[in-house]
Design a protein around this motif. Structure first.
Motif, PDB file in Angstrom:
ATOM      1  N   PRO A 203       6.260   2.935 -14.784  1.00 17.10           N
ATOM      2  CA  PRO A 203       5.061   3.627 -15.266  1.00 17.10           C
ATOM      3  C   PRO A 203       4.007   2.686 -15.838  1.00 17.10           C
ATOM      4  CG  PRO A 203       6.883   3.916 -16.805  1.00 17.10           C
ATOM      5  CD  PRO A 203       7.452   3.247 -15.591  1.00 17.10           C
ATOM      6  N   ASP A 204       4.391   1.456 -16.155  1.00 14.76           N
ATOM      7  CA  ASP A 204       3.447   0.498 -16.712  1.00 14.76           C
ATOM      8  C   ASP A 204       2.888  -0.460 -15.661  1.00 14.76           C
ATOM      9  OD1 ASP A 204       3.804   1.466 -19.348  1.00 14.76           O
ATOM     10  OD2 ASP A 204       5.661   0.311 -19.526  1.00 14.76           O
ATOM     11  N   PHE A 205       3.134  -0.154 -14.383  1.00 22.44           N
ATOM     12  CA  PHE A 205       2.697  -1.044 -13.313  1.00 22.44           C
ATOM     13  C   PHE A 205       2.240  -0.185 -12.151  1.00 22.44           C
ATOM     14  CE2 PHE A 205       3.290  -4.391 -10.036  1.00 22.44           C
ATOM     15  CZ  PHE A 205       2.660  -5.452 -10.681  1.00 22.44           C
ATOM     16  N   HIS A 206       0.921  -0.061 -11.995  1.00 17.46           N
ATOM     17  CA  HIS A 206       0.351   0.851 -10.997  1.00 17.46           C
ATOM     18  C   HIS A 206       0.375   0.200  -9.623  1.00 17.46           C
ATOM     19  CE1 HIS A 206      -2.189   4.436 -10.131  1.00 17.46           C
ATOM     20  NE2 HIS A 206      -2.482   3.699  -9.062  1.00 17.46           N
ATOM     21  N   LEU A 207       0.936   0.903  -8.653  1.00 14.66           N
ATOM     22  CA  LEU A 207       1.093   0.372  -7.308  1.00 14.66           C
ATOM     23  C   LEU A 207       0.196   1.136  -6.335  1.00 14.66           C
ATOM     24  CD1 LEU A 207       2.512  -1.511  -5.332  1.00 14.66           C
ATOM     25  CD2 LEU A 207       4.448   0.072  -5.298  1.00 14.66           C
ATOM     26  N   ALA A 208      -0.755   0.411  -5.733  1.00 16.07           N
ATOM     27  CA  ALA A 208      -1.685   0.999  -4.768  1.00 16.07           C
ATOM     28  C   ALA A 208      -1.557   0.271  -3.435  1.00 16.07           C
ATOM     29  CB  ALA A 208      -3.120   0.896  -5.283  1.00 16.07           C
ATOM     30  N   THR A 209      -1.785   0.997  -2.360  1.00 15.68           N
ATOM     31  CA  THR A 209      -1.709   0.408  -1.030  1.00 15.68           C
ATOM     32  C   THR A 209      -2.874   0.887  -0.175  1.00 15.68           C
ATOM     33  OG1 THR A 209      -0.350   2.194  -0.116  1.00 15.68           O
ATOM     34  CG2 THR A 209       0.820   0.323  -1.090  1.00 15.68           C
ATOM     35  N   PHE A 210      -3.151   0.105   0.872  1.00 13.86           N
ATOM     36  CA  PHE A 210      -4.118   0.495   1.891  1.00 13.86           C
ATOM     37  C   PHE A 210      -3.390   0.728   3.209  1.00 13.86           C
ATOM     38  CE2 PHE A 210      -7.584  -2.211  -0.339  1.00 13.86           C
ATOM     39  CZ  PHE A 210      -7.854  -1.165  -1.206  1.00 13.86           C
ATOM     40  N   GLY A 211      -3.944   1.595   4.031  1.00 10.13           N
ATOM     41  CA  GLY A 211      -3.398   1.841   5.362  1.00 10.13           C
ATOM     42  C   GLY A 211      -4.521   2.120   6.341  1.00 10.13           C
ATOM     43  N   VAL A 212      -4.229   1.995   7.623  1.00  8.52           N
ATOM     44  CA  VAL A 212      -5.209   2.318   8.664  1.00  8.52           C
ATOM     45  C   VAL A 212      -4.845   3.677   9.246  1.00  8.52           C
ATOM     46  CG1 VAL A 212      -5.895  -0.023   9.226  1.00  8.52           C
ATOM     47  CG2 VAL A 212      -3.852   0.909  10.289  1.00  8.52           C
ATOM     48  N   LEU A 213      -5.806   4.586   9.268  1.00  9.48           N
ATOM     49  CA  LEU A 213      -5.549   5.972   9.649  1.00  9.48           C
ATOM     50  C   LEU A 213      -6.016   6.234  11.077  1.00  9.48           C
ATOM     51  CD1 LEU A 213      -4.746   8.888   8.770  1.00  9.48           C
ATOM     52  CD2 LEU A 213      -7.134   9.202   8.096  1.00  9.48           C
ATOM     53  N   CYS A 214      -5.115   6.785  11.886  1.00 10.55           N
ATOM     54  CA  CYS A 214      -5.488   7.231  13.233  1.00 10.55           C
ATOM     55  C   CYS A 214      -4.634   8.445  13.569  1.00 10.55           C
ATOM     56  CB  CYS A 214      -5.292   6.123  14.259  1.00 10.55           C
ATOM     57  SG  CYS A 214      -5.819   6.604  15.937  1.00 10.55           S
ATOM     58  N   VAL A 215      -5.246   9.613  13.510  1.00  9.84           N
ATOM     59  CA  VAL A 215      -4.546  10.873  13.751  1.00  9.84           C
ATOM     60  C   VAL A 215      -5.091  11.533  15.015  1.00  9.84           C
ATOM     61  CG1 VAL A 215      -4.252  13.228  12.898  1.00  9.84           C
ATOM     62  CG2 VAL A 215      -3.908  11.304  11.353  1.00  9.84           C
ATOM     63  N   LYS A 216      -4.196  11.881  15.912  1.00 12.14           N
ATOM     64  CA  LYS A 216      -4.556  12.598  17.137  1.00 12.14           C
ATOM     65  C   LYS A 216      -3.579  13.755  17.326  1.00 12.14           C
ATOM     66  CE  LYS A 216      -7.546   9.330  18.444  1.00 12.14           C
ATOM     67  NZ  LYS A 216      -9.005   9.544  18.559  1.00 12.14           N
ATOM     68  N   LYS A 217      -3.982  14.762  18.110  1.00  8.22           N
ATOM     69  CA  LYS A 217      -3.061  15.862  18.420  1.00  8.22           C
ATOM     70  C   LYS A 217      -1.869  15.356  19.212  1.00  8.22           C
ATOM     71  CE  LYS A 217      -6.446  19.625  18.240  1.00  8.22           C
ATOM     72  NZ  LYS A 217      -7.100  20.723  19.002  1.00  8.22           N
TER      73      LYS A 217
END
Length: 321
Positions: A203-217
């Motif tokens: 709780p004392d160490f905030h973890l953030a990430t990035f990702g590449v989004l590609c959504v198709k049917k």
């Protein structure tokens, strides 16, 4: 998905500045939790974009990924962050990193020791945001009784945007968390946290990430869309790739079959790697990140404003799941 994972869009460095308010309003109104603005030399400035986004939203958290440690002095960086906190109390997640060293050299500020510079800046900025009077005579931070006039009442965690083992260890000691660049898979997250000496879910160490989004049917269409991007990344693979449990098989498949081999690789590989495929595949990827202890996710749309407008709805849908 629980509410613990905060999901939002990353504002690509190539986007025009004016698009940030449109994107921020759409995310805020739709119920997404975050917007991450990107500061890369020599595109747009992170604090300016963040201020614009905060000024037109009520609930949205705005992350800044990332401010190069030596591009500004530590007190100016602290002032920028404190000002953003004044505009949106409790809605700011600032990140600081080494910056691309070639860019730092172009500006005449490349440090001899990027690790020492980052540590001194992180320590000074966090102390200034806490309201301390700071005197420091280091190699890169030289301050004489500096104190902010308007420190935030509730200082945000200052995240380190780093990826090498030594930098991750440093982040675990002196930062308030991590922001991991794309593509941040659950396996890469666990590897990075181990290097940082931190426990997932701390709780004392905030973890953030990035990702590449590609959504198709059709997930196959999404895989075909993203295969050339993955092929480019595998030319000189970094730790987000080499830490994958199937990396050796992935590299062999690419060497043997090229881009077509990546487009037809197992679905579970894509789901581990990024939010790519159907909307359900993307949601499964996010669940994996949450299980690995991630608290914030910024999803990069395609590098086209019209395409990004369409993908805003996808980010909102994922954020509300």
């Amino acid at each position: 998905m629980t509410n613990r994972l905060q999901v939002g869009m990353s504002f690509d460095r190539t986007f025009p500045p004016a698009f940030v308010t449109e994107a921020a309003r759409a995310l805020d109104a739709g119920g997404a939790q975050q917007l991450w603005v990107i500061e890369d030399c020599f595109y747009t400035a992170g604090p300016s974009l963040a201020a614009a986004a905060l000024s037109v939203t009520e609930q949205l958290t705005v992350g800044v990924g990332i401010l190069p440690a030596v591009a500004r002095t530590a007190p100016v960086t602290a002032m920028e962050i404190a000002t953003l906190c004044g505009l949106g109390p409790g809605r700011v997640l600032p990140g600081i990193g080494h910056g691309v060293q070639e860019w730092m050299a172009q500006m005449g500020v490349r440090p001899v020791s990027p690790l020492t510079a980052l540590e001194e800046v992180l320590v000074a900025v966090r102390r200034l945001l806490a309201g301390d009077e700071v005197t420091s005579h280091g190699h890169y931070v030289d301050l004489d009784a500096v104190r902010l006039e308007h420190p935030p009442a509730d200082p945000p965690p200052v995240l380190a945007g780093v990826f090498g083992p030594k930098s991750l260890e440093l982040a675990g000691r002196v930062a308030g968390g991590l922001v991991l660049a794309e593509p941040a898979s659950p396996s890469y997250v666990r590897w990075a946290m181990k290097q940082a000496g931190r426990t997932p879910g701390d709780p004392d160490f905030h973890l953030a990430t990035f990702g590449v989004l590609c959504v198709k049917k059709d997930r196959v269409e999404a895989y075909r869309t993203m295969a050339p991007w993955l092929a480019e990344q595998l030319q000189e693979p970094r730790t987000p790739y080499t830490s994958l449990p199937f990396f050796d098989d992935l590299a062999a498949r690419f060497a043997d079959k090229g881009v077509d081999g990546l487009a037809t690789m197992p679905s579970e590989w894509w789901t581990e790697l990024a939010p790519v495929g159907t909307i359900d595949d993307a949601a499964e990827h996010l669940r994996g990140l949450e299980e690995a202890g991630v608290q914030s996710v910024g999803l990069f749309p395609l590098r086209d404003v019209e395409a990004a407008r369409t993908q805003l709805a996808e980010v909102v849908e994922l954020a509300r799941r």
